[in-house]
Design a protein around this motif. Structure first.
Motif, PDB file in Angstrom:
ATOM      1  N   MET A   1     -14.223   1.272  -4.210  1.00 58.89           N
ATOM      2  CA  MET A   1     -13.103   1.053  -3.239  1.00 58.89           C
ATOM      3  C   MET A   1     -11.840   1.112  -3.912  1.00 58.89           C
ATOM      4  N   ILE A   2     -10.780   1.631  -3.211  1.00 53.50           N
ATOM      5  CA  ILE A   2      -9.597   2.050  -3.680  1.00 53.50           C
ATOM      6  C   ILE A   2      -8.606   1.243  -2.587  1.00 53.50           C
ATOM      7  N   LYS A   3      -7.947   0.413  -3.017  1.00 47.71           N
ATOM      8  CA  LYS A   3      -6.771  -0.359  -2.328  1.00 47.71           C
ATOM      9  C   LYS A   3      -5.565   0.356  -2.600  1.00 47.71           C
ATOM     10  N   GLU A   4      -4.705   0.628  -1.435  1.00 44.41           N
ATOM     11  CA  GLU A   4      -3.434   1.043  -2.078  1.00 44.41           C
ATOM     12  C   GLU A   4      -2.301   0.488  -1.224  1.00 44.41           C
ATOM     13  N   PHE A   5      -1.133  -0.087  -1.822  1.00 42.33           N
ATOM     14  CA  PHE A   5      -0.149  -0.725  -0.953  1.00 42.33           C
ATOM     15  C   PHE A   5       1.024  -0.060  -1.251  1.00 42.33           C
ATOM     16  N   ARG A   6       1.932   0.017  -0.058  1.00 42.19           N
ATOM     17  CA  ARG A   6       3.280   0.539  -0.337  1.00 42.19           C
ATOM     18  C   ARG A   6       4.436  -0.595  -0.242  1.00 42.19           C
ATOM     19  N   LEU A   7       4.950  -0.751  -1.073  1.00 39.60           N
ATOM     20  CA  LEU A   7       5.982  -1.960  -1.288  1.00 39.60           C
ATOM     21  C   LEU A   7       7.323  -1.587  -0.224  1.00 39.60           C
ATOM     22  N   THR A   8       7.289  -1.629   0.779  1.00 41.03           N
ATOM     23  CA  THR A   8       8.117  -1.324   1.682  1.00 41.03           C
ATOM     24  C   THR A   8       8.820  -2.755   2.308  1.00 41.03           C
ATOM     25  N   HIS A   9       8.181  -3.671   2.023  1.00 37.26           N
ATOM     26  CA  HIS A   9       8.528  -5.062   2.718  1.00 37.26           C
ATOM     27  C   HIS A   9       7.899  -6.186   1.849  1.00 37.26           C
ATOM     28  N   GLU A  10       8.469  -7.336   2.212  1.00 38.69           N
ATOM     29  CA  GLU A  10       7.764  -8.626   1.477  1.00 38.69           C
ATOM     30  C   GLU A  10       6.355  -8.802   1.709  1.00 38.69           C
ATOM     31  N   THR A  11       6.193  -8.470   3.173  1.00 38.16           N
ATOM     32  CA  THR A  11       4.728  -9.032   3.589  1.00 38.16           C
ATOM     33  C   THR A  11       3.563  -8.200   2.603  1.00 38.16           C
ATOM     34  N   ALA A  12       4.177  -6.732   2.494  1.00 38.74           N
ATOM     35  CA  ALA A  12       3.340  -5.722   1.638  1.00 38.74           C
ATOM     36  C   ALA A  12       3.293  -6.528   0.205  1.00 38.74           C
ATOM     37  N   ARG A  13       4.244  -7.076  -0.265  1.00 39.80           N
ATOM     38  CA  ARG A  13       3.917  -7.202  -1.560  1.00 39.80           C
ATOM     39  C   ARG A  13       3.456  -8.660  -1.901  1.00 39.80           C
ATOM     40  N   THR A  14       3.534  -9.470  -0.771  1.00 36.08           N
ATOM     41  CA  THR A  14       2.338 -10.634  -0.826  1.00 36.08           C
ATOM     42  C   THR A  14       1.074 -10.501  -0.682  1.00 36.08           C
ATOM     43  N   THR A  15       0.808  -9.626   0.151  1.00 37.95           N
ATOM     44  CA  THR A  15      -0.398  -8.881   0.528  1.00 37.95           C
ATOM     45  C   THR A  15      -1.219  -8.440  -0.940  1.00 37.95           C
ATOM     46  N   ILE A  35       0.716   1.074 -10.920  1.00 31.18           N
ATOM     47  CA  ILE A  35       1.823   0.968 -10.278  1.00 31.18           C
ATOM     48  C   ILE A  35       2.592   2.332 -10.310  1.00 31.18           C
ATOM     49  N   ASP A  36       2.858   3.045  -9.367  1.00 31.40           N
ATOM     50  CA  ASP A  36       3.393   4.395  -9.452  1.00 31.40           C
ATOM     51  C   ASP A  36       4.293   4.845  -8.172  1.00 31.40           C
ATOM     52  N   GLU A  37       5.200   5.541  -8.440  1.00 31.49           N
ATOM     53  CA  GLU A  37       6.199   5.877  -7.328  1.00 31.49           C
ATOM     54  C   GLU A  37       5.493   6.941  -6.457  1.00 31.49           C
ATOM     55  N   GLU A  38       5.863   6.732  -5.108  1.00 29.43           N
ATOM     56  CA  GLU A  38       5.337   7.692  -4.199  1.00 29.43           C
ATOM     57  C   GLU A  38       5.146   9.227  -4.541  1.00 29.43           C
ATOM     58  N   LYS A  39       4.293  10.043  -4.374  1.00 28.77           N
ATOM     59  CA  LYS A  39       4.419  11.265  -4.607  1.00 28.77           C
ATOM     60  C   LYS A  39       5.040  12.059  -3.653  1.00 28.77           C
ATOM     61  N   ARG A  40       5.395  13.426  -3.773  1.00 23.16           N
ATOM     62  CA  ARG A  40       6.334  14.129  -2.977  1.00 23.16           C
ATOM     63  C   ARG A  40       5.644  14.155  -1.585  1.00 23.16           C
ATOM     64  N   SER A  41       6.279  14.530  -0.575  1.00 24.25           N
ATOM     65  CA  SER A  41       5.881  14.421   0.894  1.00 24.25           C
ATOM     66  C   SER A  41       5.657  16.029   1.245  1.00 24.25           C
ATOM     67  N   ASN A  42       5.089  16.062   2.368  1.00 27.62           N
ATOM     68  CA  ASN A  42       4.882  17.525   3.021  1.00 27.62           C
ATOM     69  C   ASN A  42       6.065  18.203   3.141  1.00 27.62           C
ATOM     70  N   ALA A  43       6.812  17.036   3.886  1.00 22.33           N
ATOM     71  CA  ALA A  43       8.237  17.574   4.183  1.00 22.33           C
ATOM     72  C   ALA A  43       9.045  18.276   2.920  1.00 22.33           C
TER      73      ALA A  43
END
Length: 147
Positions: A1-15, A35-43
């Motif tokens: 099982m892989i869990k991934e979180f994007r730290l875009t707001h405090e609720t994500a951090r808390t979760t 903990i890693d920076e998000e990879k490049r986007s398709n755009a």
């Protein structure tokens, strides 16, 4: 099982913290937390190719036209140290870095390097390429304010 979180707001951090606190600790079969920076986007990817295609269409390198793919290898090799090896059947091969695994900052560096090279070689960039250049500069400006 892989869990991934994007730290875009405090609720994500808390979760994320809550999930980590519930994980088992096991010295024989430890879990890995990355903990890693998000990879490049398709755009970003599409924009990089706009810049590289403009260079490929307009610049002759050592007497020959290179494809956009070849320009990508040449530019990434320039950014990350120009390792050059002898080809299997002769010639030289520049070993560039895969852009697939780059984070957004590294990817912005590729676009910036390509833009600088293009500007020095008289490339007239398309509107898509100009947008890519503008976004790469904007992203780098945002990073400099954080660092």
């Amino acid at each position: 099982m892989i869990k991934e979180f994007r730290l875009t707001h405090e609720t994500a951090r808390t979760t994320a913290i809550k999930v980590i606190n519930q994980l088992p600790v096991d010295s024989e079969h430890p879990l890995r937390i990355v903990i890693d920076e998000e990879k490049r986007s398709n755009a970003q990817n599409r924009m990089m190719w706009a810049v590289l295609n403009d260079i490929a269409k307009q610049v002759e390198w050592n007497g020959e036209k290179l494809t956009a793919e070849e320009w990508k290898h040449l530019i990434t090799a320039n950014l990350h140290g120009q390792k050059c090896v002898k080809g299997i059947q002769g010639g030289l091969v520049f070993m560039g870095q895969s852009t697939r695994k780059m984070n957004k900052k590294e990817f912005a560096d590729v676009v910036t390097c390509a833009e600088q090279f293009g500007a020095e070689n008289g490339v007239i960039f398309s509107s898509d390429a100009q947008e890519a250049i503008r976004l790469a500069e904007q992203y780098k400006d945002q990073l400099s304010k954080v660092a």
